[in-house]
Write an enzyme that holds these catalytic residues in place. Sequence first.
Site, PDB file in Angstrom:
ATOM      1  N   ARG A  16     -15.066  -3.450  -6.721  1.00 22.74           N
ATOM      2  CA  ARG A  16     -16.358  -3.603  -5.770  1.00 22.74           C
ATOM      3  C   ARG A  16     -16.688  -4.254  -4.551  1.00 22.74           C
ATOM      4  NH1 ARG A  16     -16.995  -0.388 -10.791  1.00 22.74           N
ATOM      5  NH2 ARG A  16     -18.112  -2.175 -11.178  1.00 22.74           N
ATOM      6  N   LEU A  42      11.585   3.048   0.979  1.00 20.64           N
ATOM      7  CA  LEU A  42      12.253   2.519   1.556  1.00 20.64           C
ATOM      8  C   LEU A  42      13.615   1.501   0.503  1.00 20.64           C
ATOM      9  CD1 LEU A  42       9.990   1.260   5.036  1.00 20.64           C
ATOM     10  CD2 LEU A  42      12.009   3.255   4.173  1.00 20.64           C
ATOM     11  N   GLU A  63      -6.614 -12.784  -0.637  1.00 21.09           N
ATOM     12  CA  GLU A  63      -7.332 -12.740  -0.262  1.00 21.09           C
ATOM     13  C   GLU A  63      -8.743 -12.464  -1.487  1.00 21.09           C
ATOM     14  OE1 GLU A  63     -10.145 -12.598   2.221  1.00 21.09           O
ATOM     15  OE2 GLU A  63      -7.804 -11.959   3.028  1.00 21.09           O
TER      16      GLU A  63
END
Length: 114
Positions: A16, A42, A63
Amino acid sequence: MARIVHALHNSASGLRTAWRTESAFRQEGMLTLVMLPLAFWLGHGGVERALLAGTVLLIPVVELLNTAVEYTVDRVSLERHELSKTAKDMGSAAVLLTLVLAFVVWCTILLSHF
């Protein structure tokens, strides 16, 4: 069981906070929401699907780690220091390499289909 619930609460709190405060995480999260279903559509077989999905999921993971490094460096000191810059630059480089990895894996797999 209480430890697992507590850990899940902490993880949700981290997600969050990252979503609220980090534009790069939001962008990568939106990319993940698009690319993850594509990975399963795919990919031909389990290995391809795992590679496509895994590289996409790795991006927000790295990240988050980069953001944790940045927060930690800023918590220690807001003073400009070469080691602080180096730590932040290395975290950023890790994100870049993860993006490159995902690009290479996706291109390699998708090009092999044509």
